[in-house]
Design a protein around this motif. Sequence first.
Motif, short mmCIF file in Angstrom:
data_model
loop_
_atom_site.label_atom_id
_atom_site.label_comp_id
_atom_site.label_asym_id
_atom_site.label_seq_id
_atom_site.Cartn_x
_atom_site.Cartn_y
_atom_site.Cartn_z
N ASN A 45 0.83 -1.21 0.00
CA ASN A 45 0.00 0.00 0.00
C ASN A 45 0.87 1.26 0.00
N PHE A 46 1.97 1.19 0.71
CA PHE A 46 2.93 2.31 0.74
C PHE A 46 3.43 2.62 -0.67
N LEU A 47 3.79 1.58 -1.41
CA LEU A 47 4.28 1.77 -2.77
C LEU A 47 3.17 2.27 -3.69
N TYR A 48 1.95 1.72 -3.52
CA TYR A 48 0.83 2.19 -4.33
C TYR A 48 0.63 3.69 -4.16
N VAL A 49 0.61 4.15 -2.91
CA VAL A 49 0.32 5.55 -2.62
C VAL A 49 1.38 6.46 -3.22
N PHE A 50 2.66 6.16 -2.96
CA PHE A 50 3.71 7.07 -3.37
C PHE A 50 4.05 6.94 -4.86
N LEU A 51 3.98 5.73 -5.40
CA LEU A 51 4.27 5.57 -6.82
C LEU A 51 3.13 6.10 -7.68
N LEU A 52 1.89 5.83 -7.26
CA LEU A 52 0.75 6.29 -8.05
C LEU A 52 0.54 7.79 -7.92
N SER A 53 0.84 8.34 -6.73
CA SER A 53 0.67 9.79 -6.57
C SER A 53 1.64 10.57 -7.44
N SER A 54 2.78 9.95 -7.76
CA SER A 54 3.74 10.61 -8.65
C SER A 54 3.22 10.70 -10.08
N ASN A 55 2.20 9.84 -10.40
CA ASN A 55 1.60 9.86 -11.73
C ASN A 55 0.21 10.49 -11.70
N SER A 56 -0.04 11.35 -10.72
CA SER A 56 -1.38 11.90 -10.53
C SER A 56 -1.85 12.72 -11.73
N ASP A 57 -0.92 13.30 -12.48
CA ASP A 57 -1.32 14.11 -13.64
C ASP A 57 -1.99 13.28 -14.71
N ALA A 58 -1.58 12.03 -14.79
CA ALA A 58 -2.15 11.16 -15.82
C ALA A 58 -3.24 10.26 -15.27
N SER A 59 -3.60 10.42 -14.00
CA SER A 59 -4.55 9.49 -13.38
C SER A 59 -5.93 9.55 -14.01
N SER A 60 -6.30 10.69 -14.55
CA SER A 60 -7.65 10.80 -15.11
C SER A 60 -7.76 10.12 -16.46
N THR A 61 -6.67 9.85 -17.12
CA THR A 61 -6.72 9.23 -18.43
C THR A 61 -6.10 7.86 -18.46
N ASN A 62 -5.28 7.54 -17.50
CA ASN A 62 -4.59 6.26 -17.49
C ASN A 62 -5.44 5.24 -16.76
#
Length: 381
Positions: A212-229
């Motif tokens: 969960n730690f990796l999900y939060v920090f790795l995915l938050s780094s891609n937050s700009d693309a989260s709406s399309t990815n």
Amino acid sequence: FVQSFLVVYFVHWIFHKSDLSFDAVVKFFAAGFLVAVPTAFFFEGMLINVTLAFTYSLYSFIETISGDAFVEWVIRHYRTIWILGELFNAYIVAAVTEEVCKYYTFRSVEHPDLVFLTGLNRWRQADNAFTGGVEHYTYGSHQVVSLNRSISYESSGSHRSSRSDTSNWIKKLNTEEEYTEDENDVRTLRQKAAAVTTGMISVAVGLACAENFLYVFLLSSNSDASSTNSGVKEEWIVLFFRSIFPVHALAAALQSINMIRKFVECKADENNHRIGVGRIILPAVLLHGSFDAILLGINVYIETAWDKYLEENSGNIEEGAQPYNAVVVNLVAWLGIIFIMLFGIGWYFRENRKQSARLKQMEAEVAPAGYAKGPKEVELV
């Protein structure tokens, strides 16, 4: 992150703190956090790359032979192929890899509280050390026997044992240190079983916390693309459900059933076959894989619904358009996950209840005359 610590608090501190030391829980949790996660990520990545390379090579080979007919067949059946790929991802890439890593991480940690898992009963192993002139590994885990059980009970009446009896035990064990170590363990078989379950759950929640730690920090780094990815959205959905439902902890509890059967009950299966790693992790793989398959299946449905909508509307998206019923989709996801979790919990408690009854009977059989109840035990809940 709170979920992992709550699970440890309830499982260990409230119910089983007399069965397994806090020191052992910390070590198993740290092993899950620092060892199991990077190991699982490495093997998952390797398995995905190998599978993609093989699939692409097979596709190119068949396309070369069959031509456009094969390409058209793939296009017509791409949804089926997609679903099969997600099932492979759920059951093999995620479930099998992570459950194997959790199992071997637990086995790699040696602690005095679980010394009976190490297989160092040399006096019994010596009888089977040679078969057909071939010397086997002397300390294999499949050769673990129940010597520590009988010693555990005799320790409660050690003041009545003769010096010759003590010498015989030391002779069988080869070293005084091993004898003393077993003698000090006064836990019942059910307490040892609870210690195994608690240790395996500690490894699992350590892995879940790091994941969960990796999900939060790795995915938050891609937050700009989260709406399309859509892949990132899928990971966030998985993280959300895993934050609510402790699937890793429950899967570890399922693993512990056959671990206890092998190392505490010291029994084979109904057909007298040795209990191996596959049999130990199979219930956990089915639970974990089904959990992930439901989430990935929902994602496939949503993506295919959007693909069909775009195809019918020439790639245009109207304002407020939603090509699927969100209420129904969410309801199916919630009901499916809840069913899987309840089924896993029910299976575990059924098997745990039967196993506790067997262990209680074994305690009565092993305890010598005058000590039928064995040492005073802590109530197991």
